[in-house]
Enzyme design. Structure first.
Site, PDB file in Angstrom:
ATOM      1  N   TYR A 195       0.782  -1.236  -0.051  1.00 51.62           N
ATOM      2  CA  TYR A 195       0.012  -0.044  -0.052  1.00 51.62           C
ATOM      3  C   TYR A 195       1.021   1.243  -0.136  1.00 51.62           C
ATOM      4  CZ  TYR A 195      -4.131   2.931   0.777  1.00 51.62           C
ATOM      5  OH  TYR A 195      -5.159   3.857   0.871  1.00 51.62           O
ATOM      6  N   ARG A 215      -6.819   2.602   3.065  1.00 50.60           N
ATOM      7  CA  ARG A 215      -7.731   1.379   2.726  1.00 50.60           C
ATOM      8  C   ARG A 215      -6.912   0.205   3.141  1.00 50.60           C
ATOM      9  NH1 ARG A 215     -12.219   1.669  -0.425  1.00 50.60           N
ATOM     10  NH2 ARG A 215     -12.422   3.969  -1.526  1.00 50.60           N
ATOM     11  N   TRP A 267     -11.832  14.203  -0.156  1.00 52.27           N
ATOM     12  CA  TRP A 267     -10.841  14.582  -1.185  1.00 52.27           C
ATOM     13  C   TRP A 267     -11.236  15.479  -2.103  1.00 52.27           C
ATOM     14  CZ3 TRP A 267      -6.331  12.493  -0.490  1.00 52.27           C
ATOM     15  CH2 TRP A 267      -6.302  11.118   0.266  1.00 52.27           C
TER      16      TRP A 267
END
Length: 205
Positions: free
Chosen positions: A8, A14, A107
């Site tokens: 990641y 996530r 975002w």
């Protein structure tokens, strides 16, 4: 014995629910963290060109919740039987309902628009979805502090991480939800989780 590598970015995002599952299980794994400028040279190595990806004994598995469910089953954190697992999944889906409203706010690039979205989210969406989670916790928790069956499952870890992000947005978000506050406190008291939280890298997301 299986070996695990989790790919990641250098952030919670996530992948954090899977890191929390590894921590709760006391399972060693390789935590591969890409900086943004490193990612383009590794993108083609991933099945769908995205992360997180879990590599288990050489097999790469994409999709964050598929990874988390697999790990939870591996380490007995998925629920003790099919019905408990269905209850866990129902809470997971309810958390995802909240995340679907939160992520566009998080975002948004236009700062003026973002502040408007934050106000609307906190006033209209957040209380409704937190109430749904409070209802399920009381319904499935058998009178205890965990979401399902009065024992730790991966949905407690999923909620813990999601709520961390929400509380950064609105510090008082859980003040009217005593069961959810108790759930978070109980997760933090788990010795292996407490140790992980104390030592995990501090990142922007």
């Amino acid at each position: 014995m299986s070996t695990y590598k989790l790919y990641y970015f250098n952030g919670r995002g996530r992948a954090e629910v899977s890191r929390l599952i590894f921590a709760a299980a006391g399972q060693k794994y390789e935590d591969v963290r890409y900086e943004r400028d490193q990612w383009p040279s590794h993108k083609s190595e991933m099945p769908l060109g995205q992360v997180p990806v879990l590599e288990v004994d050489g097999t790469k598995l994409p999709q964050s919740l598929s990874i988390a469910r697999f790990l939870a089953k591996q380490f007995q954190l998925a629920g003790k039987d099919n019905l408990e697992q269905a209850k866990v999944d129902a809470v997971v889906d309810t958390i995802n309902d909240l995340l679907a409203k939160y992520i566009p706010v998080r975002w948004e690039q236009d700062e003026t628009k973002k502040q408007e979205l934050i106000k609307k989210f906190i006033a209209e969406e957040l209380p409704k979805h937190l109430q749904n989670l409070e209802v399920l916790g009381k319904l499935y928790g058998n009178g205890g502090p965990f979401f399902v069956g009065n024992h730790l499952t991966w949905v407690d870890l999923f909620f813990y991480d999601m709520a961390t992000n929400i509380l950064q947005l609105e510090a008082n978000a859980l003040d009217n939800f005593s069961w959810l506050k108790k759930n978070r406190a109980e997760v933090e008291k788990q010795p292996k989780i407490a140790e992980y939280l104390k030592n995990r890298p501090q990142t922007q997301f």
